[in-house]
Design a protein around this motif. Structure first.
Motif, PDB file in Angstrom:
ATOM      1  N   VAL A 205       1.022  -1.032   0.010  1.00 19.35           N
ATOM      2  CA  VAL A 205      -0.248  -0.053   0.064  1.00 19.35           C
ATOM      3  C   VAL A 205       0.399   1.235  -0.390  1.00 19.35           C
ATOM      4  N   LEU A 206       1.998   1.125   0.931  1.00 21.76           N
ATOM      5  CA  LEU A 206       2.787   2.279   0.568  1.00 21.76           C
ATOM      6  C   LEU A 206       3.261   2.503  -0.294  1.00 21.76           C
ATOM      7  N   LYS A 207       3.930   1.648  -0.744  1.00 20.38           N
ATOM      8  CA  LYS A 207       4.987   1.407  -2.772  1.00 20.38           C
ATOM      9  C   LYS A 207       3.994   2.257  -3.453  1.00 20.38           C
ATOM     10  N   ALA A 208       2.352   1.678  -3.349  1.00 19.71           N
ATOM     11  CA  ALA A 208       1.472   2.377  -3.899  1.00 19.71           C
ATOM     12  C   ALA A 208       1.670   3.885  -4.175  1.00 19.71           C
ATOM     13  N   LYS A 209       1.751   4.630  -2.489  1.00 20.91           N
ATOM     14  CA  LYS A 209       1.077   5.778  -2.569  1.00 20.91           C
ATOM     15  C   LYS A 209       2.664   6.322  -2.984  1.00 20.91           C
ATOM     16  N   VAL A 252       4.485   3.038 -14.577  1.00 15.83           N
ATOM     17  CA  VAL A 252       4.962   4.414 -13.460  1.00 15.83           C
ATOM     18  C   VAL A 252       5.325   4.593 -12.902  1.00 15.83           C
ATOM     19  N   ILE A 253       5.232   6.071 -12.790  1.00 13.77           N
ATOM     20  CA  ILE A 253       5.969   7.110 -12.646  1.00 13.77           C
ATOM     21  C   ILE A 253       6.345   7.022 -11.014  1.00 13.77           C
ATOM     22  N   GLN A 254       7.115   7.431 -10.138  1.00 13.78           N
ATOM     23  CA  GLN A 254       7.346   7.838  -8.773  1.00 13.78           C
ATOM     24  C   GLN A 254       7.144   9.047  -8.908  1.00 13.78           C
ATOM     25  N   GLU A 255       6.245   9.344  -8.208  1.00 13.30           N
ATOM     26  CA  GLU A 255       5.447  10.477  -7.560  1.00 13.30           C
ATOM     27  C   GLU A 255       6.629  12.175  -7.584  1.00 13.30           C
ATOM     28  N   ARG A 256       7.727  11.474  -6.334  1.00  9.18           N
ATOM     29  CA  ARG A 256       8.387  13.011  -6.052  1.00  9.18           C
ATOM     30  C   ARG A 256       8.417  12.979  -8.130  1.00  9.18           C
ATOM     31  N   ASP A 257       9.075  12.619  -8.887  1.00 13.31           N
ATOM     32  CA  ASP A 257       9.301  13.023  -9.883  1.00 13.31           C
ATOM     33  C   ASP A 257       8.692  13.148 -11.410  1.00 13.31           C
ATOM     34  N   GLU A 279      -3.331   1.279  -6.701  1.00 11.43           N
ATOM     35  CA  GLU A 279      -4.185   1.259  -5.368  1.00 11.43           C
ATOM     36  C   GLU A 279      -2.752   0.485  -4.276  1.00 11.43           C
ATOM     37  N   LYS A 280      -1.922  -1.190  -5.138  1.00 14.57           N
ATOM     38  CA  LYS A 280      -1.296  -1.446  -4.706  1.00 14.57           C
ATOM     39  C   LYS A 280      -0.482  -1.893  -5.573  1.00 14.57           C
ATOM     40  N   ILE A 281       0.767  -2.035  -5.039  1.00 15.84           N
ATOM     41  CA  ILE A 281       1.771  -3.110  -5.632  1.00 15.84           C
ATOM     42  C   ILE A 281       2.896  -4.001  -4.588  1.00 15.84           C
ATOM     43  N   ILE A 282       2.471  -4.954  -5.723  1.00 13.14           N
ATOM     44  CA  ILE A 282       2.986  -6.890  -4.509  1.00 13.14           C
ATOM     45  C   ILE A 282       4.113  -6.578  -5.869  1.00 13.14           C
TER      46      ILE A 282
END
Ligand code: PRT
Ligand code: ZN
Length: 283
Positions: A205-209, A252-257, A279-282
């Motif tokens: 969940v944290l990773k997906a955020k 997928v793109i990292q929120e920070r960049d 939602e989730k990244i497993i």
């Protein structure tokens, strides 16, 4: 699997985010507003709703196996617990602040002064580390009014926006510690199957955020530049479109960049860019 107990704040700044995190992990539970304990129906977990100040000791003593609580509270209670995961919410800084008109210039000027706080243990350690002798006045609430009442020369309290300091005629003077919500456990249970299973859910969940799912269209001739800009989990997925010289790229793109990447993608000819939460990244 045997049942675990997790302690979270009953009401206050960390309650909503703690509940949201557990719900995003796919856990189903009810009645958390009206009761002190709630059973999760689809996972071997019980949720205890407590005052945040009690959570570190409950976890240390094994009344709860896990807890979600601010690092400031953990440090103040000086317990021996295991840090499982920083959770990224409830961020704040414990600061020393002084009246706007104060003559104090540097930390060593606190020597011999009085500081009001609800965090006497953390402050005591901070003063000792900085070799300062000052009087600590422990107050349980409304610490910020104490200099105005002539009870102290400074305060040591949690700051997030700084609005409370400002409206009380105070200014930041020194940072004592930064804090966020932490998932803690009783020592020695980290390797238990049920803990590992819950941790895997929380981390996904944290990773997906931190990431966004992006779909865009691009002319096939521009694809190499786009692919270069976008390392996906493995690599971006490229799908042919009805129009022959166009393709769709999923990644997928990292929120920070995020903004930097989006602007580069546009410049490289990307069109119809759609961005979606994950939602989730497993892993
Ligand atoms: O009832 P219970 O004992 O469970 O709750 P509480 O009243 O002791 O705690 P609560 O709900 O206020 O805070 C829970 C946790 O949230 C804290 O332990 C911190 O880890 C974290 N946190 C994050 C904050 C803040 N931000 C915060 N701004 N805790 C308190 N504040 C207060 C601060 O004490 C000050 O009065 O907000 C005011 C300052 O805010 P700004 O935005 O004006 O700077
Ligand atoms: Zn509290």
């Amino acid at each position: 699997m045997s049942s675990l107990k997790i302690a979270i704040q009953k009401s206050g700044r960390l309650n909503e985010k703690s509940v949201e995190l557990l719900k995003n992990c796919g856990l189903t539970f009810e009645n958390y507003k009206s009761s002190l304990i709630s059973s999760v129906s689809n996972f071997p977990l019980e949720i205890l709703f407590l005052r945040d100040d009690d959570i570190p000791e409950y976890v240390q003593d094994g009344i709860a196996d896990l807890g979600i609580v601010g690092e400031n509270v953990i440090n103040e209670t000086e317990v021996n617990v295991h840090y499982l995961q920083r959770l990224g919410f409830g961020k704040c800084t414990l600061k020393i602040a002084i009246p706007n008109e104060s003559d104090l210039k540097q930390i060593s000027d606190l020597e011999g002064r009085a500081i009001a706080t609800s965090y006497p243990n953390i402050l005591k350690k901070y003063l000792a580390d900085n070799q300062i002798n000052a009087t600590i006045r422990t107050i349980s609430g409304s610490v910020e009014i104490s200099p105005g009442l002539g009870l102290s020369d400074a305060i040591c309290d949690i700051v997030s926006t700084g609005g409370t300091l400002k409206s009380n005629g105070l200014k930041p003077f020194a940072d004592v510690m930064s804090s966020e919500a932490i998932l803690i456990s009783k020592n020695g249970i980290e390797q238990e199957e049920v803990v590992k299973e819950l941790m895997q859910r929380i981390q996904s969940v944290l990773k997906a955020k931190e990431t966004k799912y992006v779909v865009l269209n691009v002319k096939r001739e521009n694809l190499p530049i786009i692919v270069n800009l976008l390392p996906g989990v493995k690599s971006p997925t490229v799908v042919p479109l009805a129009e022959e010289d166009w393709v769709a790229v999923h990644t997928v793109i990292q929120e920070r960049d995020f903004w930097e990447k989006i602007n580069k993608l546009k410049a490289a000819g990307a069109q119809g860019i759609v961005v979606m939460p994950i939602e989730k990244i497993i892993m």
